[in-house]
Design a protein around this motif. Structure first.
Motif, short mmCIF file in Angstrom:
data_model
loop_
_atom_site.label_atom_id
_atom_site.label_comp_id
_atom_site.label_asym_id
_atom_site.label_seq_id
_atom_site.Cartn_x
_atom_site.Cartn_y
_atom_site.Cartn_z
N ARG A 94 -9.99 -29.21 -28.48
CA ARG A 94 -10.76 -28.28 -29.29
C ARG A 94 -12.20 -28.97 -29.15
O ARG A 94 -13.37 -28.31 -29.13
CB ARG A 94 -10.52 -28.00 -30.67
N THR A 95 -12.56 -29.91 -29.20
CA THR A 95 -13.77 -30.69 -29.14
C THR A 95 -14.20 -30.65 -27.73
O THR A 95 -15.51 -31.09 -27.48
CB THR A 95 -13.44 -32.31 -29.66
N PHE A 96 -13.48 -30.70 -26.78
CA PHE A 96 -14.01 -30.34 -25.41
C PHE A 96 -14.85 -29.19 -25.39
O PHE A 96 -15.92 -29.09 -25.08
CB PHE A 96 -12.97 -30.04 -24.38
N GLY A 97 -14.35 -27.87 -26.19
CA GLY A 97 -15.07 -26.93 -26.37
C GLY A 97 -16.58 -27.11 -27.26
O GLY A 97 -17.69 -26.49 -26.67
N THR A 98 -16.47 -27.71 -28.16
CA THR A 98 -17.50 -28.27 -28.68
C THR A 98 -18.73 -28.84 -27.86
O THR A 98 -19.83 -28.54 -27.88
CB THR A 98 -17.47 -29.27 -30.04
N LEU A 99 -18.18 -29.67 -27.21
CA LEU A 99 -19.16 -30.50 -26.28
C LEU A 99 -19.78 -29.49 -25.20
O LEU A 99 -21.00 -29.64 -24.91
CB LEU A 99 -18.41 -31.77 -25.22
N MET A 100 -18.69 -28.49 -24.78
CA MET A 100 -19.41 -27.47 -23.62
C MET A 100 -20.36 -26.42 -24.39
O MET A 100 -20.75 -25.46 -23.78
CB MET A 100 -18.37 -26.81 -22.94
N GLY A 101 -20.27 -26.62 -25.65
CA GLY A 101 -21.11 -25.41 -26.53
C GLY A 101 -20.18 -24.03 -26.61
O GLY A 101 -20.86 -23.02 -26.86
N ASN A 102 -18.94 -24.07 -26.22
CA ASN A 102 -18.25 -22.77 -26.44
C ASN A 102 -18.30 -22.19 -27.68
O ASN A 102 -18.26 -21.09 -27.88
CB ASN A 102 -16.67 -22.97 -25.95
N ARG A 104 -20.68 -22.93 -30.35
CA ARG A 104 -21.91 -23.12 -30.81
C ARG A 104 -22.57 -21.96 -31.55
O ARG A 104 -23.12 -22.45 -32.56
CB ARG A 104 -22.87 -23.40 -29.94
N VAL A 105 -21.94 -20.65 -31.27
CA VAL A 105 -22.61 -19.65 -32.02
C VAL A 105 -21.34 -19.24 -33.02
O VAL A 105 -21.62 -18.87 -34.26
CB VAL A 105 -22.79 -18.45 -31.09
N ALA A 106 -20.19 -19.06 -32.35
CA ALA A 106 -19.14 -18.74 -33.51
C ALA A 106 -17.77 -19.90 -33.14
O ALA A 106 -17.31 -20.18 -32.23
CB ALA A 106 -18.48 -17.27 -32.94
N GLY A 107 -17.69 -19.98 -34.81
CA GLY A 107 -16.48 -21.03 -34.83
C GLY A 107 -15.23 -20.77 -34.16
O GLY A 107 -14.24 -21.54 -34.00
N ASP A 108 -14.88 -19.28 -33.99
CA ASP A 108 -13.69 -18.69 -33.51
C ASP A 108 -13.39 -18.64 -32.30
O ASP A 108 -12.49 -18.15 -31.69
CB ASP A 108 -13.25 -17.48 -34.42
N ASN A 109 -14.39 -19.05 -31.45
CA ASN A 109 -14.48 -18.95 -30.03
C ASN A 109 -13.71 -20.03 -29.28
O ASN A 109 -14.28 -21.26 -29.32
CB ASN A 109 -15.96 -18.91 -29.32
N THR A 110 -12.29 -20.04 -28.95
CA THR A 110 -11.55 -21.13 -28.58
C THR A 110 -11.27 -20.86 -27.15
O THR A 110 -10.65 -21.71 -26.39
CB THR A 110 -10.29 -21.02 -29.30
N LEU A 111 -11.99 -20.07 -26.36
CA LEU A 111 -12.13 -20.03 -24.95
C LEU A 111 -12.98 -20.76 -24.20
O LEU A 111 -14.19 -20.56 -24.64
CB LEU A 111 -12.14 -18.39 -24.53
N SER A 112 -12.83 -21.41 -23.50
CA SER A 112 -13.49 -22.04 -22.45
C SER A 112 -14.44 -21.36 -21.62
O SER A 112 -15.67 -21.48 -21.21
CB SER A 112 -13.27 -23.48 -21.86
N TYR A 153 -21.87 -18.93 -13.86
CA TYR A 153 -21.11 -18.90 -15.18
C TYR A 153 -22.28 -18.10 -16.07
O TYR A 153 -23.37 -18.50 -15.91
CB TYR A 153 -21.07 -20.25 -15.59
N PHE A 154 -22.04 -17.58 -16.94
CA PHE A 154 -23.01 -16.74 -17.52
C PHE A 154 -22.46 -16.29 -19.03
O PHE A 154 -21.32 -16.65 -19.19
CB PHE A 154 -23.68 -15.51 -17.10
N LEU A 155 -23.26 -16.01 -20.04
CA LEU A 155 -22.89 -15.68 -21.28
C LEU A 155 -22.80 -14.23 -21.61
O LEU A 155 -23.68 -13.50 -21.23
CB LEU A 155 -23.64 -16.21 -22.45
N ASP A 156 -21.74 -13.53 -22.37
CA ASP A 156 -21.68 -12.20 -22.84
C ASP A 156 -22.44 -12.03 -24.23
O ASP A 156 -22.68 -13.27 -24.62
CB ASP A 156 -20.28 -11.44 -22.72
N PRO A 157 -22.48 -10.79 -24.85
CA PRO A 157 -23.12 -10.81 -26.02
C PRO A 157 -22.53 -11.76 -27.26
O PRO A 157 -23.04 -11.87 -28.19
CB PRO A 157 -22.96 -9.32 -26.40
N ASP A 158 -21.16 -11.87 -27.11
CA ASP A 158 -20.32 -12.61 -27.82
C ASP A 158 -20.61 -14.12 -27.63
O ASP A 158 -19.82 -14.84 -28.48
CB ASP A 158 -19.04 -12.28 -28.30
N ASP A 159 -21.51 -14.58 -26.86
CA ASP A 159 -21.43 -16.19 -26.21
C ASP A 159 -20.05 -16.55 -25.85
O ASP A 159 -20.07 -18.02 -25.55
CB ASP A 159 -21.92 -16.87 -27.67
N ASN A 160 -19.31 -15.67 -25.28
CA ASN A 160 -18.09 -16.36 -24.42
C ASN A 160 -18.65 -16.47 -22.93
O ASN A 160 -19.60 -16.01 -22.45
CB ASN A 160 -17.18 -14.90 -24.19
#
Length: 412
Positions: A94-102, A104-112, A153-160
C-alpha cells in the motif's frame, strides 16, 4: 451558421474520432497492506504465476533511496500473469501506492493503474498529444521495464492512473522473462518513430553479449498438479483465461462517463439501478462490457470494504463446469463467498461467484460474457438466462455461449 465537422484521425487506414482505439482491458495493479497474503491468494489459490519480482529501491537513483525507504514499508513489486503476457496484475505494498501518488486525492484508491491495450505504437504516441490538447493530466510516456510495453499514463476525473499501452512482452514455454540486462531498451520520454522490432532487440542484446535466456523464472514446485481440468492436470480445478471486466465506485458519475466515452471512446451499453443507486456498463469491443461505474453510495449499502474504490475485478474461467469446480475448491479451502452482490452489478454475466482477497478487494469469477452484434445492442433483459439456486450441473447453451476469445496457449 457555420458548423465544424468532427475531427477525424487515420488509425491504421480507418478514420476514427480519436487517434487510437482501445482493444481490450490489459492489466492492473493493486496496492495492498497484506502483500504476502495477496501473493498466496492470487498465485497459489487463483493460479496467476509470478513472472518478475523487483524492488523499487533498485529502480530509483541512489541518492533517492533513503527517502523512498522512509515511505515504502515493503519495496517489492511482484508481477503476475494468467497468460503469455508478461503481467496481468502488479501486486505491491500500500505504501508503494503512496509513493506513486495513487492515494494522494482519495485514500480509498488502491489501484496503481487501470490499463487498456491499443493496436500500435503509433496510437500510443498520438494519444499523448491528443490527451494533452484536451486538458488531460499526462503523467508520463515511454516504455517501462519489466514488461516492455510502450505506454502513456494519465489521470481520470477520480485521479485513477490510466494507461494506454502497446506491445506487452510475451513469455514462452520456458517461463523466462526478459533478462534485466535487456532493460536498457526502456524509455522515459516519447519514443521517436519508428522503433526496432522485438526480434531486432533480441539480436541487439545477443550482439552485446547478453544471455537472452537468463531471465527471471518462477518457482512452482510447491504446487501439486492433481486436478483434471478438461484433460490437463493443474494445481486447481479451473483456469483463469481472461482478465476483466473492471468495476469501479465513483462519486463523479457524469464526469467519469464523459471522460471514458467522449475522450477514450467507450460506449455505454446499458444502465441499471440498485437500492436507488446508478450503475453504468461501458464497452470497448463486442463484449457486453469491459468497464462498470457504480455510485459510491452503493458500496456501504452492500456492506463492501470501504478501503477501496474498486468494486470488483472480473476473472473469466474456461467453462461453466470450471466455475462450479472453482466455487467448491474455494469453499473447501476456507474461503467464504460474498453473497450480497445483486445481478444488477453483473449484467451480461449470468452465473458468477464473488470472493474477497486478503485486503478486501472483490474478485468476480465467471464463465460467460454476453456478446454484442454489429448493431451494438445488448440482449433484451427478458431474454437473458435466469440464474437459479442451487446452480444446475449443466446449462442449455445461449446463442453466444463460448463465443468470446479463445485462450491462447496451453492451460498450464
Amino acid at each position: 451558421m457555420t458548423t465544424t465537422a468532427p475531427q477525424q484521425f487515420d488509425v491504421g487506414g480507418v478514420l476514427l474520432p480519436r487517434p487510437f482505439k482501445i482493444r481490450r482491458f490489459g492489466h492492473f495493479g493493486f496496492n495492498l497492506d497484506r502483500l504476502d497474503d495477496a501473493v498466496t491468494f492470487y498465485v497459489d489459490l487463483l493460479g496467476f504465476r509470478v513472472t518478475d519480482e523487483m524492488s523499487i529501491l533498485d529502480e530509483v537513483p541512489p541518492e533517492a533511496r533513503e527517502a523512498v525507504a522512509k515511505v515504502v514499508t515493503d519495496p517489492r513489486m511482484i508481477f503476475t500473469s494468467n497468460s503469455a503476457d508478461h503481467h496481468a496484475m502488479l501486486l505491491a505494498h500500500r505504501t508503494f501506492g503512496t509513493l506513486m501518488g495513487n492515494d494522494r486525492v482519495a485514500g480509498d484508491n488502491t489501484l496503481s493503474q487501470i490499463t487498456w491495450q491499443v493496436g500500435s505504437l503509433q496510437e500510443v504516441v498520438d494519444a499523448e498529444k491528443y490527451l494533452r490538447e484536451r486538458g488531460v493530466q499526462v503523467v508520463r510516456i515511454g516504455r517501462d521495464m519489466p514488461g516492455g510495453n510502450w505506454h502513456v499514463y494519465f489521470l481520470d476525473p477520480d485521479d485513477n492512473t490510466v494507461e494506454l499501452y502497446y506491445g506487452m512482452e510475451q513469455i514462452g514455454w520456458d517461463r523466462r522473462s526478459r533478462p534485466r540486462e535487456m532493460h536498457y531498451r526502456g524509455f522515459a520520454t516519447a519514443p521517436p518513430l519508428p522503433q526496432m522490432s522485438e526480434a531486432a532487440e533480441l539480436q541487439d542484446a545477443a550482439d552485446k553479449g547478453i544471455d537472452i535466456g537468463s531471465g527471471w523464472t518462477p518457482s512452482e514446485t510447491h504446487l501439486k498438479e492433481t486436478h483434471d481440468v478438461n484433460g490437463v492436470l493443474l494445481a486447481r480445478p479451473f483456469k483463469v483465461t481472461k482478465l476483466g471486466p473492471i468495476s469501479m465506485f465513483t462519486e463523479r458519475m457524469e464526469e467519469m462517463l464523459a471522460f471514458y466515452t467522449e475522450l477514450l471512446g467507450f460506449e455505454v451499453v446499458e444502465e441499471a439501478e440498485h437500492l436507488g443507486q446508478r450503475i453504468a456498463y461501458l464497452r470497448s469491443g463486442t463484449e457486453h462490457h469491459s468497464f462498470v461505474l457504480a455510485d459510491k453510495a452503493l458500496r456501504g449499502l452492500l456492506g463492501l470494504s470501504e478501503h477501496t474504490s474498486c468494486l470488483s475485478m472480473g476473472m473469466e474461467v474456461g467453462s461453466y463446469s470450471q466455475l462450479r469446480a472453482a466455487v467448491a475448491h474455494l469453499v473447501d479451502h476456507g474461503h467464504t463467498l460474498v453473497g450480497t452482490i445483486p445481478p444488477e452489478l453483473h449484467l451480461g454475466i449470468d452465473y458468477a461467484a464473488h470472493l474477497a482477497d486478503p485486503d478486501g478487494h472483490l474478485v468476480c469469477l465467471y464463465y460467460y460474457m454476453e456478446q454484442l452484434g454489429w448493431d451494438g445492442k445488448p440482449r433484451p433483459r427478458d431474454q437473458r438466462r435466469t440464474v437459479t439456486e442451487p446452480w444446475p450441473e449443466t446449462l442449455e447453451p445461449l446463442s453466444d455461449t463460448y463465443a468470446d476469445q479463445t485462450f491462447m496457449g496451453p492451460l498450464g
